[in-house]
Design a protein around this motif. Structure first.
Motif, short mmCIF file in Angstrom:
data_model
loop_
_atom_site.label_atom_id
_atom_site.label_comp_id
_atom_site.label_asym_id
_atom_site.label_seq_id
_atom_site.Cartn_x
_atom_site.Cartn_y
_atom_site.Cartn_z
N LYS A 192 0.81 -1.22 0.00
CA LYS A 192 0.00 0.00 0.00
C LYS A 192 0.85 1.28 0.00
CE LYS A 192 -4.16 -1.89 0.44
NZ LYS A 192 -5.29 -1.64 -0.47
N THR A 193 1.81 1.31 0.91
CA THR A 193 2.61 2.54 1.06
C THR A 193 3.69 2.66 0.00
OG1 THR A 193 2.22 2.49 3.44
CG2 THR A 193 4.01 3.89 2.66
N LEU A 194 4.48 1.60 -0.16
CA LEU A 194 5.55 1.64 -1.16
C LEU A 194 5.06 1.29 -2.56
CD1 LEU A 194 8.52 0.02 0.82
CD2 LEU A 194 7.82 2.41 0.68
N GLN A 195 3.81 0.81 -2.65
CA GLN A 195 3.19 0.49 -3.94
C GLN A 195 4.00 -0.53 -4.73
OE1 GLN A 195 2.33 4.16 -6.02
NE2 GLN A 195 0.67 4.68 -4.63
N LEU A 196 4.42 -1.56 -4.01
CA LEU A 196 5.10 -2.68 -4.65
C LEU A 196 4.10 -3.81 -4.87
CD1 LEU A 196 8.31 -2.76 -2.42
CD2 LEU A 196 8.22 -2.03 -4.81
N LYS A 197 4.31 -4.59 -5.91
CA LYS A 197 3.49 -5.79 -6.09
C LYS A 197 3.99 -6.87 -5.13
CE LYS A 197 2.09 -5.07 -10.88
NZ LYS A 197 2.08 -5.61 -12.27
N ALA A 198 3.11 -7.81 -4.84
CA ALA A 198 3.45 -8.85 -3.87
C ALA A 198 4.70 -9.62 -4.26
CB ALA A 198 2.27 -9.80 -3.69
N ASP A 199 4.86 -9.88 -5.58
CA ASP A 199 6.02 -10.65 -6.02
C ASP A 199 7.28 -9.78 -6.16
OD1 ASP A 199 5.19 -9.18 -8.16
OD2 ASP A 199 4.94 -10.86 -9.54
N GLN A 200 7.18 -8.49 -5.84
CA GLN A 200 8.34 -7.61 -5.89
C GLN A 200 8.97 -7.40 -4.52
OE1 GLN A 200 6.23 -4.25 -7.84
NE2 GLN A 200 8.01 -4.18 -9.18
N VAL A 201 8.24 -7.73 -3.47
CA VAL A 201 8.69 -7.42 -2.11
C VAL A 201 10.01 -8.08 -1.80
CG1 VAL A 201 8.15 -7.62 0.34
CG2 VAL A 201 6.35 -7.02 -1.30
N GLN A 202 10.12 -9.39 -2.09
CA GLN A 202 11.35 -10.13 -1.79
C GLN A 202 12.54 -9.55 -2.55
OE1 GLN A 202 11.96 -12.45 0.46
NE2 GLN A 202 14.10 -12.64 -0.17
N LEU A 203 12.31 -9.24 -3.83
CA LEU A 203 13.38 -8.67 -4.66
C LEU A 203 13.81 -7.30 -4.13
CD1 LEU A 203 14.97 -9.41 -7.23
CD2 LEU A 203 13.30 -8.12 -8.54
N ALA A 229 14.53 5.09 5.31
CA ALA A 229 15.48 4.35 4.48
C ALA A 229 14.75 3.50 3.45
CB ALA A 229 16.37 3.48 5.37
N LEU A 230 13.68 2.85 3.85
CA LEU A 230 12.90 2.01 2.92
C LEU A 230 12.25 2.86 1.83
CD1 LEU A 230 11.25 -0.46 5.46
CD2 LEU A 230 12.87 -1.07 3.64
N ILE A 231 11.75 4.03 2.19
CA ILE A 231 11.14 4.92 1.20
C ILE A 231 12.19 5.39 0.21
CG2 ILE A 231 10.08 7.20 0.89
CD1 ILE A 231 8.67 6.74 3.57
N SER A 232 13.38 5.73 0.71
CA SER A 232 14.46 6.20 -0.16
C SER A 232 14.91 5.11 -1.10
CB SER A 232 15.63 6.70 0.69
OG SER A 232 16.69 7.11 -0.13
N LYS A 233 15.09 3.90 -0.56
CA LYS A 233 15.51 2.79 -1.41
C LYS A 233 14.44 2.41 -2.41
CE LYS A 233 18.82 0.94 -1.20
NZ LYS A 233 20.10 1.27 -1.87
#
Length: 240
Positions: A192-203, A229-233
């Motif tokens: 929701k916040t970082l707007q990543l797909k579920a299969d992108q989280v691990q990567l 740090a997570l938002i920046s990355k």
């Protein structure tokens, strides 16, 4: 009869002579009801001049139909004609202040973020708001514009990992860091916040853990710094 006529002619001559002779004209110069000093007053007919004192008062020789010229560096010039109505009165001269001239300057537009209005602070405010808002578990509505090539991303990350020198860490340490992050931030934070797909989280986590500075930040175990740090990355990750 001749005596009376001669007397009348003499009186008229004296009157005309007197009327043509300059007399002392008094006055005061003001601006917005305040006295104005150091104003130059010139009789344009006789070329005689004077200057107003600290109280704005002045005295100058002038007569009817002559023109007084008031000159000042800070006020607009003014001409006043002496008439029968004002020759015997204390003149009140009101001057208008000149506008202040401002030298032309060059202004460069710069965008800065500092204090509590910084970029990350704005993001954090939004994150906190989202965290307290009701959420539907298991439902994902985010999209990534133009899609992503995960094979190419994997290759790019591998090149970044190989190209960077870092302090050797064991697999167990990497897993501990990842588990710690996943403990502090749930899956909804990444989706929701970082707007990543579920299969992108691990990567994405592997990409983050390959950065020494990121690991140093995580090791402090400060949730606020970890989130920044997570938002920046995440911004870097999406540019790959």
């Amino acid at each position: 009869m001749k005596v009376k006529l001669s007397l009348l002619i003499i009186i008229i001559s004296i009157f005309e002579t007197y009327s043509q002779t300059g007399r002392q004209v008094y006055g005061k110069i003001i601006s917005n009801e305040l006295a104005v000093q150091a104003v130059d007053i010139v009789n344009l007919n006789t070329k005689k001049s004077t200057t107003s004192d600290k109280n704005g008062n002045f005295t100058i020789e002038a007569t009817v139909n002559e023109v007084l010229y008031f000159i000042s560096e800070d006020y607009h010039d003014l001409k006043v004609k002496i008439t029968h109505d004002n020759v015997n009165k204390n003149l009140i001269i009101s001057l208008t202040k000149k506008p202040i001239e401002i030298e032309e300057v060059s202004i460069e537009k710069k965008t800065t973020f500092k204090g509590i209005a910084g970029y990350n602070d704005i993001k954090m405010a939004k994150i906190e708001k989202d965290a307290t808002a009701p959420k539907v578990v298991g439902v994902y509505t985010g999209e990534i514009v133009n899609g992503m090539d995960f094979v190419q991303i994997g290759k790019s990350i591998w090149k970044l990992i190989k190209g960077k020198k870092k302090t050797p860490t064991t697999k167990e340490e990497e897993i501990d860091y990842q588990e710690f992050i996943e403990t502090v931030f749930n899956e909804e934070f990444f989706i929701k916040t970082l707007q990543l797909k579920a299969d992108q989280v691990q990567l994405f986590l592997e990409y983050c853990l390959a950065d020494e500075k990121f690991l140093e930040t995580i090791s402090k175990k400060n949730k606020f710094e970890m989130m920044n740090a997570l938002i920046s990355k995440n911004e870097e990750f999406k540019k790959i």
